[in-house]
Write a protein that holds these residues in place. Structure first.
Motif, PDB file in Angstrom:
ATOM      1  N   UNK A  39       0.822  -1.213   0.000  1.00 19.85           N
ATOM      2  CA  UNK A  39       0.000   0.000   0.000  1.00 19.85           C
ATOM      3  C   UNK A  39       0.856   1.264   0.000  1.00 19.85           C
ATOM      4  N   UNK A  40       1.866   1.378   0.876  1.00 22.07           N
ATOM      5  CA  UNK A  40       2.662   2.619   0.865  1.00 22.07           C
ATOM      6  C   UNK A  40       3.329   2.896  -0.485  1.00 22.07           C
ATOM      7  N   UNK A  41       3.900   1.864  -1.105  1.00 19.75           N
ATOM      8  CA  UNK A  41       4.557   2.060  -2.400  1.00 19.75           C
ATOM      9  C   UNK A  41       3.531   2.421  -3.475  1.00 19.75           C
ATOM     10  N   UNK A  42       2.389   1.747  -3.471  1.00 23.98           N
ATOM     11  CA  UNK A  42       1.351   2.055  -4.458  1.00 23.98           C
ATOM     12  C   UNK A  42       0.910   3.506  -4.323  1.00 23.98           C
ATOM     13  N   UNK A  43       0.669   3.948  -3.103  1.00 28.83           N
ATOM     14  CA  UNK A  43       0.228   5.330  -2.898  1.00 28.83           C
ATOM     15  C   UNK A  43       1.313   6.328  -3.277  1.00 28.83           C
ATOM     16  N   UNK A  44       2.550   5.998  -2.978  1.00 29.34           N
ATOM     17  CA  UNK A  44       3.667   6.867  -3.368  1.00 29.34           C
ATOM     18  C   UNK A  44       3.735   7.005  -4.884  1.00 29.34           C
ATOM     19  N   UNK A  45       3.602   5.879  -5.577  1.00 28.36           N
ATOM     20  CA  UNK A  45       3.651   5.913  -7.044  1.00 28.36           C
ATOM     21  C   UNK A  45       2.455   6.673  -7.596  1.00 28.36           C
ATOM     22  N   UNK A  46       1.276   6.456  -7.035  1.00 21.52           N
ATOM     23  CA  UNK A  46       0.093   7.151  -7.514  1.00 21.52           C
ATOM     24  C   UNK A  46       0.196   8.655  -7.270  1.00 21.52           C
ATOM     25  N   UNK A  47       0.779   9.064  -6.165  1.00 21.44           N
ATOM     26  CA  UNK A  47       0.960  10.497  -5.903  1.00 21.44           C
ATOM     27  C   UNK A  47       1.858  11.132  -6.959  1.00 21.44           C
ATOM     28  N   UNK A  48       2.934  10.454  -7.299  1.00 21.13           N
ATOM     29  CA  UNK A  48       3.838  10.978  -8.332  1.00 21.13           C
ATOM     30  C   UNK A  48       3.120  11.050  -9.677  1.00 21.13           C
ATOM     31  N   UNK A  49       2.409  10.002  -9.999  1.00 21.50           N
ATOM     32  CA  UNK A  49       1.684   9.957 -11.272  1.00 21.50           C
ATOM     33  C   UNK A  49       0.640  11.071 -11.325  1.00 21.50           C
ATOM     34  N   UNK A  50      -0.046  11.313 -10.218  1.00 17.80           N
ATOM     35  CA  UNK A  50      -1.055  12.377 -10.217  1.00 17.80           C
ATOM     36  C   UNK A  50      -0.418  13.723 -10.570  1.00 17.80           C
ATOM     37  N   UNK A  51       0.698  14.031  -9.951  1.00 21.58           N
ATOM     38  CA  UNK A  51       1.376  15.302 -10.248  1.00 21.58           C
ATOM     39  C   UNK A  51       1.781  15.363 -11.719  1.00 21.58           C
ATOM     40  N   UNK A  52       2.269  14.253 -12.248  1.00 21.33           N
ATOM     41  CA  UNK A  52       2.701  14.230 -13.647  1.00 21.33           C
ATOM     42  C   UNK A  52       1.512  14.306 -14.599  1.00 21.33           C
ATOM     43  N   UNK A  53       0.417  13.609 -14.273  1.00 21.82           N
ATOM     44  CA  UNK A  53      -0.779  13.705 -15.109  1.00 21.82           C
ATOM     45  C   UNK A  53      -1.293  15.141 -15.125  1.00 21.82           C
ATOM     46  N   UNK A  54      -1.293  15.783 -13.966  1.00 22.05           N
ATOM     47  CA  UNK A  54      -1.744  17.177 -13.907  1.00 22.05           C
ATOM     48  C   UNK A  54      -0.871  18.054 -14.803  1.00 22.05           C
ATOM     49  N   UNK A  55       0.436  17.836 -14.760  1.00 21.97           N
ATOM     50  CA  UNK A  55       1.352  18.627 -15.584  1.00 21.97           C
ATOM     51  C   UNK A  55       1.099  18.417 -17.079  1.00 21.97           C
ATOM     52  N   UNK A  56       0.639  17.226 -17.446  1.00 20.53           N
ATOM     53  CA  UNK A  56       0.360  16.906 -18.850  1.00 20.53           C
ATOM     54  C   UNK A  56      -1.096  17.185 -19.229  1.00 20.53           C
TER      55      UNK A  56
END
Length: 167
Positions: free
Chosen positions: A37-54
């Motif tokens: 769970x911690x790794x999944x949430x960490x990865x999803x947080x990064x992806x969210x920021x990157x999706x927002x940027x794109x």
């Protein structure tokens, strides 16, 4: 997972930032399925920021994150992600994904104890799945609606959740 890590590296090396982000989304999903769970949430947080940027819509990421949060019984956070996904998909008119988001929202509402909202989401999702000829998904919705109804019947008359204070 190793193949995804290689794909991420290759996309980065040729300047395909969005494709690399999509691979990271999949790596988050793999971590979630593995129970990390911690790794999944960490990865999803990064992806969210990157999706927002794109400028990429977030609904599918929010749904994946909601599933992880539900698995960890993080009710409020799961509900917030489900609500955001439902709102985004509803506004976009994406019915198939919206039905799935509403089913997730029903589970999140059950976890926070809002049985009326859980039942509402489940019933709306079930109708959508029936229209989409997805009977297995509709059955999952009926089960969520039944769980909400059961929780309402099982609730004490004083409206409390039945929990007793520790002695």
């Amino acid at each position: 997972e190793a193949d995804l890590a290689l794909a991420e590296e290759l996309h980065e090396s040729i300047g395909q930032a969005l494709a690399a982000t999509q691979v990271r989304h999949n790596l988050g999903w793999v971590a979630a399925r593995r129970g990390d769970v911690p790794l999944a949430l960490e990865r999803y947080d990064r992806v969210e920021a990157e999706y927002r940027a794109h400028g990429v819509p977030l609904a599918l990421l929010l749904m994946d994150r909601c599933e992880v949060l539900l698995s960890a019984r993080l009710a409020g956070e799961a509900k917030a992600n489900a609500d955001a996904a439902v709102a985004e998909l509803g506004a976009a008119g994406l019915g198939a994904d919206l039905a799935e988001a509403r089913l997730l929202a029903a589970h999140a509402e059950l976890l926070v104890g809002n049985t009326a909202a859980a039942r509402d989401h489940a019933v709306h999702a079930a109708h959508a799945f029936v229209r989409q000829h997805r009977p297995g998904w509709a059955a999952l919705c009926r089960a969520a609606a039944a769980e909400a109804a059961w929780a309402e019947v099982d609730r004490p008359p004083d409206g409390s959740d039945g929990a007793r204070p520790a002695l």
